[in-house]
Design an enzyme around this catalytic site. Structure first.
Site, PDB file in Angstrom:
ATOM      1  N   ASP A   1      -2.699  -1.708   9.772  1.00 20.81           N
ATOM      2  CA  ASP A   1      -2.771  -1.711   8.303  1.00 20.81           C
ATOM      3  C   ASP A   1      -3.315  -3.016   7.731  1.00 20.81           C
ATOM      4  OD1 ASP A   1      -1.738   0.832   8.041  1.00 20.81           O
ATOM      5  OD2 ASP A   1       0.336   0.144   7.819  1.00 20.81           O
TER       6      ASP A   1
ATOM      7  N   LYS B   1       0.838  -1.215   0.000  1.00 18.76           N
ATOM      8  CA  LYS B   1       0.000   0.000   0.000  1.00 18.76           C
ATOM      9  C   LYS B   1       0.862   1.249   0.000  1.00 18.76           C
ATOM     10  CE  LYS B   1       0.855   1.341   4.417  1.00 18.76           C
ATOM     11  NZ  LYS B   1       1.499   2.570   4.824  1.00 18.76           N
TER      12      LYS B   1
HETATM   13  O1  C5P Z   1      -0.895  -1.297  14.566  1.00 21.65           O
HETATM   14  P1  C5P Z   1       0.534  -1.664  14.437  1.00 21.65           P
HETATM   15  O2  C5P Z   1       0.923  -2.800  15.357  1.00 21.65           O
HETATM   16  O3  C5P Z   1       0.957  -1.934  13.031  1.00 21.65           O
HETATM   17  O4  C5P Z   1       1.356  -0.395  14.912  1.00 21.65           O
HETATM   18  C1  C5P Z   1       2.729  -0.449  15.197  1.00 21.65           C
HETATM   19  C2  C5P Z   1       3.110   0.755  16.025  1.00 21.65           C
HETATM   20  O5  C5P Z   1       3.003   1.946  15.225  1.00 21.65           O
HETATM   21  C3  C5P Z   1       2.222   1.011  17.216  1.00 21.65           C
HETATM   22  O6  C5P Z   1       2.659   0.289  18.339  1.00 21.65           O
HETATM   23  C4  C5P Z   1       2.382   2.510  17.425  1.00 21.65           C
HETATM   24  O7  C5P Z   1       3.599   2.788  18.062  1.00 21.65           O
HETATM   25  C5  C5P Z   1       2.524   3.017  15.996  1.00 21.65           C
HETATM   26  N1  C5P Z   1       1.225   3.477  15.436  1.00 21.65           N
HETATM   27  C6  C5P Z   1       0.700   4.673  15.908  1.00 21.65           C
HETATM   28  N2  C5P Z   1      -0.492   5.120  15.392  1.00 21.65           N
HETATM   29  C7  C5P Z   1      -1.133   4.429  14.430  1.00 21.65           C
HETATM   30  C8  C5P Z   1      -0.598   3.220  13.931  1.00 21.65           C
HETATM   31  C9  C5P Z   1       0.598   2.776  14.470  1.00 21.65           C
HETATM   32  O8  C5P Z   1       1.284   5.327  16.777  1.00 21.65           O
HETATM   33  N3  C5P Z   1      -2.287   4.905  13.929  1.00 21.65           N
END
Ligand code: C5P
Length: 306
Positions: free
Chosen positions: A145, A19
């Site tokens: 994502d 993406k």
């Molecule tokens: O959701 P995911 O595990 O992929 O996110 C990884 C990290 O990215 C989260 O722990 C956070 O630190 C950061 N993140 C964030 N805000 C988002 C998505 C991700 O701060 N909307």
């Protein structure tokens, strides 16, 4: 429950796109450690392929296509298969093979693609027919994502980026991707974003998606879209990895309409006028020694290949 219907010899192959965030507005850190987003995703023609075969004893294994075994239980594809087992009471297992093209830690949802691919592949392998909304909820538990990796196309993302509204768009946009040898950790980029904002650099609040950008996307109008591309994380990514500034400049010099850091970076995406323009831009960028790839979007999300 043991799945009676499955065929032990079955090999399920699923293709999952990378993406780009055509727009990425980031709000202040919330109490759960996430940032609220207003983003527009587009799935592009760079794919990981996940193959699933049955294992009878409930075990879940993952390896790359060249047979290198990956870190077991922490791998997002393994966590996806385990989650599906747990929620559907599946006692069978699977072996997952991941053929990667999407860069790891590149800002293109490579890890999320593998999780989405494992969900779709294992659901098919185990003869499940989950409601798409249920599968999306599982996807969101695995990462912000992952729902978009399932859905594909073009979508507005809010919440952590996991709340999606699909958009109908016309035409195809052509991009030239420039990969970087370095990877950037998403949490680290968000942290730097917070630090820069505290220092007065960066948006103070969560901005809305520009209606003009949505119109340009809907019309497939690259020229109108180019000046509207936006990524609030770009400054933090460049700050952590300064060579990105030079890459962005090189894309403009190569004739791109506009350049963009993809998500949390370091992959950069350059918008071309059309396919032949994308060929020219990629040739010029490749001549500077960069690793490039032409892609088109939108494309569908995680889908079985047979
Ligand atoms: O959701 P995911 O595990 O992929 O996110 C990884 C990290 O990215 C989260 O722990 C956070 O630190 C950061 N993140 C964030 N805000 C988002 C998505 C991700 O701060 N909307």
């Amino acid at each position: 429950m043991s799945v009676e219907a499955h065929d032990d010899s079955a090999v399920i192959r699923v293709r999952v796109p990378a993406k780009l965030n055509v727009a990425l507005h980031v709000g202040p850190l919330d109490d759960n450690g996430y940032h609220p987003l207003n983003t527009v995703f587009q799935a592009v023609s760079l794919y990981d392929e996940i193959t699933a075969t049955a294992l009878p004893d409930g075990d879940v294994q993952v390896r790359t296509a060249d047979a290198e075994w990956l870190d077991g239980p922490d791998h997002l594809a393994v966590r996806a298969a385990r989650l599906l087992q747990q929620r559907h009471g599946i006692t069978d297992g699977c072996r997952l093979t991941v053929r990667k093209t999407i860069p790891v830690a590149g800002g293109m949802a490579g890890g999320s693609a593998d999780a989405a691919g494992a969900l779709v592949a294992c659901a098919k392998l185990w003869g499940l027919d989950p409601d798409p909304e249920d599968l999306t909820r599982l996807a969101a538990e695995l990462g912000s994502d992952v729902p978009f990796s399932l859905l594909g196309g073009v979508a507005i993302g809010t919440g952590r980026g996991d709340q999606l509204v699909p958009l109908l768009v016309r035409g195809t946009l052509w991009w030239v991707l420039v990969f970087d040898e370095a990877g950037l950790s998403t949490p680290q980029v968000y942290r730097r974003f917070d630090e820069l904002r505290e220092g007065g650099l960066g948006p103070r609040e969560l901005n809305e998606i520009d209606a003009e950008l949505l119109r340009a996307l809907a019309a497939g109008d690259a020229e109108a879209l180019a000046p509207l591309l936006v990524n609030d994380l770009a400054r933090a990514a460049v700050d952590l990895h300064p060579p990105l500034a030079r890459t962005l400049e090189a894309g403009r010099e190569a004739g791109a309409l506009a350049g963009l850091v993809s998500g949390s970076g370091p992959t950069c995406a350059f918008l071309a006028r059309d396919e032949s323009d994308a060929i020219d831009i990629s040739n010029r960028l490749a001549a500077t020694g960069r690793v490039v790839r032409r892609v088109a979007g939108p494309v569908p999300g995680a889908r079985p290949l047979s």
